[in-house]
Design an enzyme around this catalytic site. Structure first.
Site, PDB file in Angstrom:
ATOM      1  N   CYS A  67       0.859  -1.182   0.000  1.00 23.53           N
ATOM      2  CA  CYS A  67       0.000   0.000   0.000  1.00 23.53           C
ATOM      3  C   CYS A  67       0.895   1.231   0.000  1.00 23.53           C
ATOM      4  CB  CYS A  67      -0.891   0.028   1.238  1.00 23.53           C
ATOM      5  SG  CYS A  67      -2.020  -1.363   1.357  1.00 23.53           S
ATOM      6  N   GLU A 116      -8.844   7.364   3.986  1.00 18.45           N
ATOM      7  CA  GLU A 116      -8.302   7.347   2.632  1.00 18.45           C
ATOM      8  C   GLU A 116      -9.332   7.065   1.545  1.00 18.45           C
ATOM      9  OE1 GLU A 116      -3.811   5.796   3.669  1.00 18.45           O
ATOM     10  OE2 GLU A 116      -5.268   4.301   3.010  1.00 18.45           O
TER      11      GLU A 116
END
EC number: 5.3.3.2
Length: 182
Positions: A67, A116
């Site tokens: 990520c 996010e």
């Protein structure tokens, strides 16, 4: 360690500025752009990684392959490739979008918040791993079906974003396509 920033977003997902990555992740993390990627080897196995203990959010937690955060002027796909090289020392096929509108907010046990807009990608590895110990403390190549059963049975053992991505029906279907040998 790379110095990076996050691209801050308003509620509609429009960029509003940047903030240094480490400073951005707090108990009051602002909405920002990220990405998540699931990597498969030539045998169709998924790479599951355990986050290094030095990570600010969710240290030591098992998660999907890699990520990160796109940088200004960088596409999500370019960011996936960059972070795969940095964290895993691996080359990959062009990343494919599997869950483009994924967005989440979660708080880790230490009170650090992730907030996010996080498009999800999948790709195949095309070289051997060369793990960066500052990012990854352990890893396993696993059958996707076993990982999905583990997530269903013990979601607390994985990062919340991995669990949320894996429980999306369309994302699961697209991930399953990567288990087929090419």
């Amino acid at each position: 360690m790379q110095t990076e920033h996050v691209i801050l977003l308003n509620a509609q997902g429009v960029p509003t500025g940047t903030l240094e990555k480490y400073a951005a992740h707090t108990a009051d993390t602002l909405l920002h752009l990220a990405f998540s990627s699931w990597l498969f080897n030539a045998k169709g196995q998924l790479l599951v990684t355990r986050r290094a203990l030095s990570k600010k959010a969710w240290p030591g937690v098992w998660t999907n392959s890699v990520c990160g955060h796109p940088q200004l002027g960088e596409s999500n796909e370019e960011a996936v490739i960059r972070r795969c090289r940095y964290e895993l020392g691996v080359e990959i096929t062009p990343p494919e979008s599997i869950y483009p509108d994924f967005r989440y907010r979660a708080t880790d046990p230490n009170g650090i918040v992730e907030n996010e807009v996080c498009p999800v990608f999948a790709a195949r590895t095309t070289s051997a791993l060369q793990i960066n110990d500052d990012e990854v403390m352990d890893y396993q190549w696993c059958d996707l079906a076993d990982v999905l059963r583990g997530i269903d049975a013990t979601p607390w053992a994985f990062s919340p974003w991995m669990v949320m991505q894996a429980t999306n029906r369309e994302a699961r279907k697209r991930l399953s396509a990567f288990t087929q040998l090419k």
